[in-house]
Write an enzyme that holds these catalytic residues in place. Structure first.
Site, short mmCIF file in Angstrom:
data_model
loop_
_atom_site.label_atom_id
_atom_site.label_comp_id
_atom_site.label_asym_id
_atom_site.label_seq_id
_atom_site.Cartn_x
_atom_site.Cartn_y
_atom_site.Cartn_z
N ASN A 76 0.79 -1.40 -0.15
CA ASN A 76 -0.08 -0.04 0.09
C ASN A 76 0.98 1.01 0.15
O ASN A 76 1.42 1.65 1.03
CB ASN A 76 -0.82 -0.23 1.26
CG ASN A 76 -1.97 0.82 1.13
OD1 ASN A 76 -1.79 2.23 0.76
ND2 ASN A 76 -2.90 0.77 1.91
N GLU A 90 -0.39 -13.37 5.90
CA GLU A 90 -1.05 -13.00 7.14
C GLU A 90 -1.65 -14.20 7.98
O GLU A 90 -2.49 -14.91 7.52
CB GLU A 90 -2.13 -11.80 7.00
CG GLU A 90 -1.39 -10.62 6.39
CD GLU A 90 -2.28 -9.41 6.49
OE1 GLU A 90 -3.28 -9.49 7.07
OE2 GLU A 90 -1.75 -8.35 6.05
N ASP A 135 0.54 -3.24 10.03
CA ASP A 135 -0.57 -3.81 9.88
C ASP A 135 -1.62 -3.16 10.85
O ASP A 135 -1.32 -2.50 11.75
CB ASP A 135 -0.50 -5.36 10.59
CG ASP A 135 -1.77 -5.91 10.19
OD1 ASP A 135 -2.06 -5.76 8.86
OD2 ASP A 135 -2.30 -6.97 10.69
N TYR A 163 -10.26 3.44 4.14
CA TYR A 163 -11.57 3.87 4.85
C TYR A 163 -11.50 5.59 5.11
O TYR A 163 -12.45 5.90 6.10
CB TYR A 163 -11.59 3.07 6.22
CG TYR A 163 -11.88 1.55 6.26
CD1 TYR A 163 -13.26 1.09 5.84
CD2 TYR A 163 -10.94 0.68 5.92
CE1 TYR A 163 -13.33 -0.12 5.79
CE2 TYR A 163 -11.10 -0.68 5.72
CZ TYR A 163 -12.54 -1.09 5.57
OH TYR A 163 -12.76 -2.60 5.38
N ASP A 164 -10.62 6.09 4.88
CA ASP A 164 -10.63 7.39 5.22
C ASP A 164 -11.53 8.32 5.11
O ASP A 164 -12.13 9.12 5.92
CB ASP A 164 -9.26 8.29 4.56
CG ASP A 164 -8.07 7.75 5.18
OD1 ASP A 164 -8.02 7.28 6.37
OD2 ASP A 164 -6.83 7.98 4.62
P1 ITT Z 1 -0.41 -4.23 3.39
O1 ITT Z 1 -0.83 -5.50 4.29
O2 ITT Z 1 0.29 -4.94 2.05
O3 ITT Z 1 0.47 -3.49 4.07
P2 ITT Z 1 -3.18 -3.18 3.02
O4 ITT Z 1 -3.70 -2.03 2.32
O5 ITT Z 1 -3.86 -4.64 2.88
O6 ITT Z 1 -1.62 -3.33 2.88
P3 ITT Z 1 -3.79 -3.72 6.01
O7 ITT Z 1 -3.82 -4.96 5.95
O8 ITT Z 1 -2.82 -3.11 7.14
O9 ITT Z 1 -2.82 -3.11 4.77
O10 ITT Z 1 -4.91 -2.85 5.96
C1 ITT Z 1 -6.19 -3.18 6.50
C2 ITT Z 1 -7.25 -2.16 5.70
O11 ITT Z 1 -7.23 -1.01 6.36
C3 ITT Z 1 -7.03 -1.93 4.27
O12 ITT Z 1 -8.29 -1.98 3.54
C4 ITT Z 1 -6.51 -0.46 4.16
O13 ITT Z 1 -6.98 0.29 3.04
C5 ITT Z 1 -7.16 -0.07 5.68
N1 ITT Z 1 -6.19 1.05 5.93
C6 ITT Z 1 -5.08 1.04 6.65
N2 ITT Z 1 -4.42 2.03 7.17
C7 ITT Z 1 -5.52 2.87 6.84
C8 ITT Z 1 -5.58 4.41 6.79
O14 ITT Z 1 -4.67 5.06 7.61
N3 ITT Z 1 -6.80 5.01 6.57
C9 ITT Z 1 -7.47 4.36 5.78
N4 ITT Z 1 -7.70 3.18 5.74
C10 ITT Z 1 -6.59 2.27 6.06
#
Ligand code: ITT
Length: 208
Positions: free
Chosen positions: A8, A32, A61, A169-170
């Site tokens: 991401n 994961e 994560d 989710y922002d």
């Molecule tokens: P990686 O695992 O490769 O890091 P990912 O986007 O799948 O990428 P996560 O599993 O940590 O990362 O993210 C879980 C979800 O939460 C995912 O749908 C993200 O878009 C969302 N997310 C994480 N951080 C966020 C943020 O700061 N603002 C909004 N959404 C977020």
């Protein structure tokens, strides 16, 4: 060079505010494990990423935990974003009959591993789980590597989508009347789950 392990790019942009040019993205989709808490997922991911990269790694994560939905989608936030979508999650959160159901928390766990020994965090992966993992992979000499964890949490509410910035989710997460997607990157980073975890990490890392 420290590798920020994520698929991401939005996370890496935010990390650069705290770590400057000392960090580069490692686009590695570590396996994961399923767990109700982010810490064991991040710890296991950091060991796998270190094994893959052979350099210092930081795994990030994150998840959105809605109070009225007993913490859903939590560790499944990524899958749920891809399937239900953020608007549907927000609707579910606001539909519930419980008092103030739309309250929620964003959590971020950063897990650092560099193959060396340091004052590690207590291992969040229980012994039985680690024994099972080691048995499944006899060659995994990294299963016991020290990992340091840094957590950041921000509380807010689920709202109808507003704003164009950020990612994930922002648009549906509001903090003090403003959604994360309505904030500038700097405003979000100053108060977000990731910003809070990164601040703790940057301070510790500077002393290493
Ligand atoms: P990686 O695992 O490769 O890091 P990912 O986007 O799948 O990428 P996560 O599993 O940590 O990362 O993210 C879980 C979800 O939460 C995912 O749908 C993200 O878009 C969302 N997310 C994480 N951080 C966020 C943020 O700061 N603002 C909004 N959404 C977020």
């Amino acid at each position: 060079m420290l590798r920020y392990v994520t698929t991401n790019a939005g996370k890496v942009r935010e990390a650069r505010d705290y770590l400057d040019d000392g960090v580069a993205q490692l686009d590695f989709d570590y396996p994961e494990i399923q767990a109700p808490d982010l810490k064991p997922i991040a710890a296991r991911g950091a060991r796998a990423a270190y094994r893959h990269a052979g350099e210092p790694v930081l795994v990030d994560d994150a998840g959105l935990f809605v109070d009225g939905l007993d913490g859903f989608p939590g560790p499944y936030s990524s899958y749920v974003e891809e399937t239900l979508g953020i608007r549907r999650v927000s609707e579910l959160a606001r539909d519930d009959a419980a008092p103030d159901p739309a309250r929620a928390a964003f959590r971020c766990v950063l897990a650092y591993c560099d193959g060396e020994s340091f004052d590690a965090s207590p291992d969040p992966i229980d012994r039985a789980d680690r024994a099972a993992a080691a048995a499944a992979d006899q060659n995994d000499e990294t299963a016991d590597l020290p990992v340091k964890l840094f957590e950041g949490v921000v509380r807010g509410r689920m709202v109808e989508a507003r704003g164009e910035g950020g990612f994930g989710y922002d648009p549906v997460f509001e903090h003090d009347g403003t959604t994360f997607a309505e904030m500038t990157a700097a405003e979000k980073n100053a108060i977000s789950h990731r910003g809070r975890a990164l601040e703790k990490f940057a301070e510790w890392y500077a002393g290493r």
